[in-house]
Design an enzyme around this catalytic site. Structure first.
Site, mmCIF file in Angstrom:
data_model
loop_
_atom_site.group_PDB
_atom_site.id
_atom_site.type_symbol
_atom_site.label_atom_id
_atom_site.label_comp_id
_atom_site.label_asym_id
_atom_site.label_seq_id
_atom_site.Cartn_x
_atom_site.Cartn_y
_atom_site.Cartn_z
ATOM 1 N N CYS A 2 0.832 -1.199 0.000
ATOM 2 C CA CYS A 2 0.000 0.000 0.000
ATOM 3 C C CYS A 2 0.875 1.261 0.000
ATOM 4 O O CYS A 2 2.008 1.239 0.475
ATOM 5 C CB CYS A 2 -0.932 0.099 1.209
ATOM 6 S SG CYS A 2 -1.916 -1.373 1.468
ATOM 7 N N ARG A 27 2.900 0.473 -5.454
ATOM 8 C CA ARG A 27 2.835 -0.247 -4.176
ATOM 9 C C ARG A 27 1.514 -1.005 -3.996
ATOM 10 O O ARG A 27 1.309 -1.679 -2.999
ATOM 11 C CB ARG A 27 2.988 0.739 -3.011
ATOM 12 C CG ARG A 27 4.254 1.558 -3.086
ATOM 13 C CD ARG A 27 4.299 2.557 -1.948
ATOM 14 N NE ARG A 27 4.423 1.867 -0.687
ATOM 15 C CZ ARG A 27 5.563 1.474 -0.152
ATOM 16 N NH1 ARG A 27 6.689 1.724 -0.780
ATOM 17 N NH2 ARG A 27 5.585 0.842 0.990
ATOM 18 N N TRP A 75 -3.029 -2.456 -1.564
ATOM 19 C CA TRP A 75 -2.755 -3.817 -2.013
ATOM 20 C C TRP A 75 -3.314 -4.711 -0.908
ATOM 21 O O TRP A 75 -2.792 -4.742 0.203
ATOM 22 C CB TRP A 75 -1.258 -4.032 -2.187
ATOM 23 C CG TRP A 75 -0.910 -5.370 -2.733
ATOM 24 C CD1 TRP A 75 -0.953 -5.762 -4.042
ATOM 25 C CD2 TRP A 75 -0.418 -6.510 -2.001
ATOM 26 N NE1 TRP A 75 -0.548 -7.073 -4.157
ATOM 27 C CE2 TRP A 75 -0.220 -7.551 -2.930
ATOM 28 C CE3 TRP A 75 -0.151 -6.745 -0.659
ATOM 29 C CZ2 TRP A 75 0.244 -8.798 -2.552
ATOM 30 C CZ3 TRP A 75 0.316 -7.991 -0.288
ATOM 31 C CH2 TRP A 75 0.514 -9.005 -1.232
ATOM 32 N N ASN A 101 -0.237 1.515 6.096
ATOM 33 C CA ASN A 101 0.505 0.550 5.270
ATOM 34 C C ASN A 101 1.179 -0.401 6.241
ATOM 35 O O ASN A 101 1.856 0.034 7.162
ATOM 36 C CB ASN A 101 1.547 1.309 4.433
ATOM 37 C CG ASN A 101 2.534 0.364 3.760
ATOM 38 O OD1 ASN A 101 2.172 -0.746 3.386
ATOM 39 N ND2 ASN A 101 3.764 0.817 3.629
ATOM 40 N N GLY A 102 0.987 -1.707 6.037
ATOM 41 C CA GLY A 102 1.594 -2.697 6.938
ATOM 42 C C GLY A 102 0.563 -3.724 7.356
ATOM 43 O O GLY A 102 -0.508 -3.824 6.746
ATOM 44 N N GLU A 484 14.091 -16.706 -14.443
ATOM 45 C CA GLU A 484 13.650 -15.317 -14.594
ATOM 46 C C GLU A 484 12.680 -15.205 -15.770
ATOM 47 O O GLU A 484 11.674 -14.492 -15.692
ATOM 48 C CB GLU A 484 14.888 -14.421 -14.772
ATOM 49 C CG GLU A 484 14.622 -12.961 -15.042
ATOM 50 C CD GLU A 484 13.815 -12.254 -13.950
ATOM 51 O OE1 GLU A 484 13.570 -12.818 -12.876
ATOM 52 O OE2 GLU A 484 13.399 -11.111 -14.219
ATOM 53 N N LYS A 488 8.854 -13.887 -15.446
ATOM 54 C CA LYS A 488 8.320 -12.773 -16.262
ATOM 55 C C LYS A 488 7.037 -13.202 -16.959
ATOM 56 O O LYS A 488 6.058 -12.482 -16.971
ATOM 57 C CB LYS A 488 9.327 -12.318 -17.330
ATOM 58 C CG LYS A 488 10.521 -11.538 -16.889
ATOM 59 C CD LYS A 488 10.260 -10.168 -16.348
ATOM 60 C CE LYS A 488 10.036 -10.223 -14.869
ATOM 61 N NZ LYS A 488 11.160 -9.985 -14.026
ATOM 62 N N GLU A 491 4.121 -13.717 -14.490
ATOM 63 C CA GLU A 491 3.761 -12.472 -13.812
ATOM 64 C C GLU A 491 2.893 -11.559 -14.670
ATOM 65 O O GLU A 491 1.927 -10.976 -14.179
ATOM 66 C CB GLU A 491 5.079 -11.763 -13.453
ATOM 67 C CG GLU A 491 4.959 -10.524 -12.655
ATOM 68 C CD GLU A 491 6.331 -9.956 -12.287
ATOM 69 O OE1 GLU A 491 7.319 -10.265 -12.991
ATOM 70 O OE2 GLU A 491 6.409 -9.208 -11.315
ATOM 71 N N HIS A 507 13.571 -36.607 -14.576
ATOM 72 C CA HIS A 507 13.258 -37.025 -13.209
ATOM 73 C C HIS A 507 11.826 -36.654 -12.823
ATOM 74 O O HIS A 507 11.496 -36.631 -11.642
ATOM 75 C CB HIS A 507 14.260 -36.417 -12.228
ATOM 76 C CG HIS A 507 15.665 -36.859 -12.496
ATOM 77 N ND1 HIS A 507 16.089 -38.158 -12.300
ATOM 78 C CD2 HIS A 507 16.724 -36.187 -13.008
ATOM 79 C CE1 HIS A 507 17.365 -38.266 -12.648
ATOM 80 N NE2 HIS A 507 17.768 -37.077 -13.089
ATOM 81 N N LYS A 606 4.557 -3.382 -6.972
ATOM 82 C CA LYS A 606 5.980 -3.247 -7.297
ATOM 83 C C LYS A 606 6.858 -3.477 -6.080
ATOM 84 O O LYS A 606 7.896 -4.094 -6.156
ATOM 85 C CB LYS A 606 6.211 -1.844 -7.872
ATOM 86 C CG LYS A 606 7.634 -1.570 -8.299
ATOM 87 C CD LYS A 606 7.958 -2.298 -9.572
ATOM 88 C CE LYS A 606 9.422 -2.172 -9.962
ATOM 89 N NZ LYS A 606 9.831 -3.252 -10.861
HETATM 90 O O1 M6R Z 1 12.458 -4.599 -4.777
HETATM 91 P P1 M6R Z 1 12.968 -6.008 -4.723
HETATM 92 O O2 M6R Z 1 14.021 -6.277 -5.750
HETATM 93 O O3 M6R Z 1 13.419 -6.408 -3.359
HETATM 94 O O4 M6R Z 1 11.718 -6.905 -5.097
HETATM 95 C C1 M6R Z 1 11.783 -8.295 -5.054
HETATM 96 C C2 M6R Z 1 10.653 -8.915 -5.818
HETATM 97 O O5 M6R Z 1 9.417 -8.557 -5.255
HETATM 98 C C3 M6R Z 1 10.642 -8.496 -7.289
HETATM 99 O O6 M6R Z 1 11.862 -8.773 -7.887
HETATM 100 C C4 M6R Z 1 9.528 -9.239 -8.063
HETATM 101 O O7 M6R Z 1 9.806 -10.592 -8.094
HETATM 102 C C5 M6R Z 1 9.413 -8.650 -9.468
HETATM 103 N N1 M6R Z 1 8.135 -8.031 -9.610
HETATM 104 C C6 M6R Z 1 9.519 -9.653 -10.552
HETATM 105 O O8 M6R Z 1 9.436 -9.063 -11.808
#
Ligand code: M6R
Length: 611
Positions: A2, A27, A75, A101-102, A484, A488, A491, A507, A606
């Site tokens: 948030c 956020r 969020w 926030n929290g 990765e 991507k 996500e 396996h 984010k």
């Molecule tokens: O800000 P950070 O690098 O600590 O964030 C870690 C993850 O939340 C972040 O890398 C997340 O996996 C990405 N949205 C992936 O694209």
């Protein structure tokens, strides 16, 4: 997560708060709200389910006008995304409004107590218990600072709070414990926000609150108290940041802009970090070189994409610097007992520097006898950089797209510099260093070359639009590249994607292969190529469709059910960075074809500032 923002001024604060929310949307973006107190001491609020854009529309229809206000973009943690669960929350008699926030961990207990004393709840949130608590405390002492202080004493968990009371217009109370909160200092006005970026249009002067701080804010007066309610001084920081970074520069999405910005981002990272073919170790912080000379092993901790960067770096660290390197997901590390070998450097990696698990892992590390702590981070004034002994900033510029792209490649470059800086103390010769530095310097041009494959990759992406699953394969330091790529894709396109070490296929996962399961592999021409080719044959023999990114020299030919994009990457230590680029583009184009929300994928945010 948030995002929260608040203001006390001698002008209408609504436009400032709404602009702040737009900038905090990374956020969280499932609901949003705004509350202000006007001259007539009336508390007004608007809330919406959905993004800040929907709140802006509602505000156009029913504008709020007041000199004191708070706002929130959410969020969801406790309670689904809905208007009722959106902040600000208001207590009985419309007396107090609060943004949070929290996570309040003892909210159930507080809910029970308040329910027993007659409170009716209007939301499913943990936050409502806090605003009710303040209301109760105000009945004994009608002073918002003391009521907030009395209430937070009863809270367990993490919070950044902004609180206003309709009987006290022109006053804003802010409290921080475990969630980020900054005070912006204007001329005859003050602001609060979850980060500085939210407030850049109105100020460049900031005060960072410390854990347990509570701030009493009025237009012309700011007093900060610590957790014992003793007045404390916190330094004023003047930042030189420009507010207009949110522009897409003609690209359709922030993510695409950020993918194409990678050559510049890497070049900017390298500027002033290398000189005469050598890495400038002091760029890691004061006394870094003396610390690196003592390093016997490394522990890297991170989450998500940053974790993948750490995985690749662990390969480099062991192979090039010949230093033992362990890497762990922060949310796992923080809750287990681990053994710290002598002279181990703790390295955290984070784009935002606000990821709750990574921060908690750092706190744990600080008590565990590490030689020192180093943060590789993109945000200078973040909680992570402020809490670490050594800091290396990746200088990628703000990353707006939720899917991390330029932050990842710049993390990798930063980690490579670290490998060299440590390796120098462990037998890495000047000649080798010069060679690696040359390779690093060649990266921006090589990434540019890869970006030229955009159209081919867009064509390939059409094959994925109707798929529900995908498998990514890699070996060695290319396994994290595959991981990765899978992250991507899932996500932003919502296609279920998994990455496997290619040798693990037989396996178990091989059972999944049929003509509906695309298999994406990165096939660099390295010592594992022949092994990988055998793994790919296993897929082909079972009717699986292969999508390969390969060096021209890898001699992987297209055939029926085998799609190849030759990306002409010389296979040196930099190759994992380069092979990442086509996978980013693939995920992007698949998501565009599927019509997904590229920059703000569903359910995500984010910056993950909650556990
Ligand atoms: O800000 P950070 O690098 O600590 O964030 C870690 C993850 O939340 C972040 O890398 C997340 O996996 C990405 N949205 C992936 O694209």
């Amino acid at each position: 997560m948030c995002g929260i923002v608040g203001a006390v001024a001698q002008r209408n604060v609504s436009p400032i708060l709404l602009e702040g929310l737009k900038r905090l949307e990374y956020r969280g973006y499932d609901s949003a709200g705004l509350a202000v107190i006007d001259q007539a001491k009336s508390l007004q609020r608007i809330r919406v389910q959905g993004k800040v854009g929907a709140l802006l529309k509602k505000h156009q229809a029913t504008p709020l006008n007041g000199n004191t206000g708070i706002a929130h973009t959410r969020w969801a943690t406790h309670g689904k995304p809905s208007t009722n669960n959106a902040h600000p929350h208001i207590c009985r008699d419309d007396q107090v409004a609060l943004v949070h926030n929290g996570i309040i961990e003892n909210h159930e207990q507080l809910r029970e107590q308040q329910g027993a004393s007659g409170f009716k709840f209007n939301s499913e949130t943990d936050t409502e218990t806090v605003v009710n608590g303040i209301y109760v405390a105000l009945q004994t002492n009608p002073d918002l600072l003391h009521a907030t202080f009395a209430t937070i004493k009863q809270l367990q968990g993490a919070y950044a709070l902004g609180v206003i009371n309709k009987s006290e217009p022109g006053r804003l109370i802010a409290a921080k414990n475990g969630s980020p909160l900054v005070i912006g200092v204007g001329i005859g006005e003050y602001f609060i926000a979850s980060d500085v970026f939210a407030l850049l249009p109105v100020t460049q002067q900031f005060i960072f609150l410390e854990e347990g701080d509570i701030a009493d804010i009025r237009c012309t007066d700011l007093t900060i108290y610590n957790a014992e309610l003793k007045i404390v001084e916190r330094p004023l920081n003047v930042l030189e940041l420009t507010p207009d970074v949110a522009d897409k520069a003609g690209y359709k999405h922030h993510m695409l802009k950020e993918i194409f910005f990678q050559p510049n981002a890497i070049a900017e990272l390298l500027e002033n970090r290398i000189s005469d073919g050598q890495v400038i170790s002091s760029e890691f912080g004061h006394g870094a070189d003396a610390i690196f000379a003592q390093v016997h092993s490394l522990k890297i901790v991170a989450c998500g994409t940053s974790y993948h960067a750490g995985l690749i770096a662990a390969h480099w660290m062991e192979e090039i610097a010949q230093i033992s390197c362990q890497i762990e997901i922060a949310s796992e590390y923080r809750y287990r007992k681990s053994v710290v070998p002598d002279n181990t450097l703790f390295v955290s990696i984070s784009q935002s520097g606000e990821t709750a698990d990574t921060l908690a892992a750092l706190q744990q590390a600080k008590k565990s006898g590490f030689l020192s702590t180093l943060a590789i981070c993109n945000v200078a004034e973040s909680s992570l950089t402020r809490a670490s002994d050594l800091v290396f900033l990746t200088h990628a510029g703000p990353e707006i797209g939720v899917a991390s792209t330029k932050a990842f490649t710049t993390q990798l470059v930063a980690l490579f510099l670290l490998v060299i800086a440590i390796g120098k103390h462990n037998g890495l010769s000047n000649k080798q260093e010069n060679m690696f530095v040359k390779q690093l310097e060649s990266l921006p041009a090589r990434v540019n070359q890869l970006l030229l494959h955009k159209d081919d990759i867009e064509t390939m992406a059409k094959e994925f639009a109707d798929k529900h699953h995908a498998l990514f394969l890699g070996r060695g330091s290319f396994l994290p590249v595959a991981m990765e790529g899978a992250l991507k894709l899932k996500e932003i396109s919502y296609i279920h994607a998994e990455a496997y070490a290619a040798g693990e296929l037989k396996h178990g996962p091989l059972a999944l292969i049929d003509d509906d399961m695309p298999v994406i592999a990165v096939a660099p021409n390295n010592n594992l190529l022949e092994k990988l080719k055998s793994n790919l044959q296993e897929v082909k023999a079972r009717g699986g469709k292969l999508y390969l990114f390969a060096d021209e020299t890898s001699a992987v030919e297209p055939a029926e059910g085998v799609y190849v994009i030759n990306i002409n990457v010389v296979c040196d230590f930099m190759a994992p960075i380069l092979y990442t680029i086509p996978l980013q583009l693939l995920a992007y184009h698949v998501a565009v074809i599927k019509g997904a929300d590229i920059d703000q994928p569903r359910n995500l945010a984010k910056s993950v500032t909650v556990e």
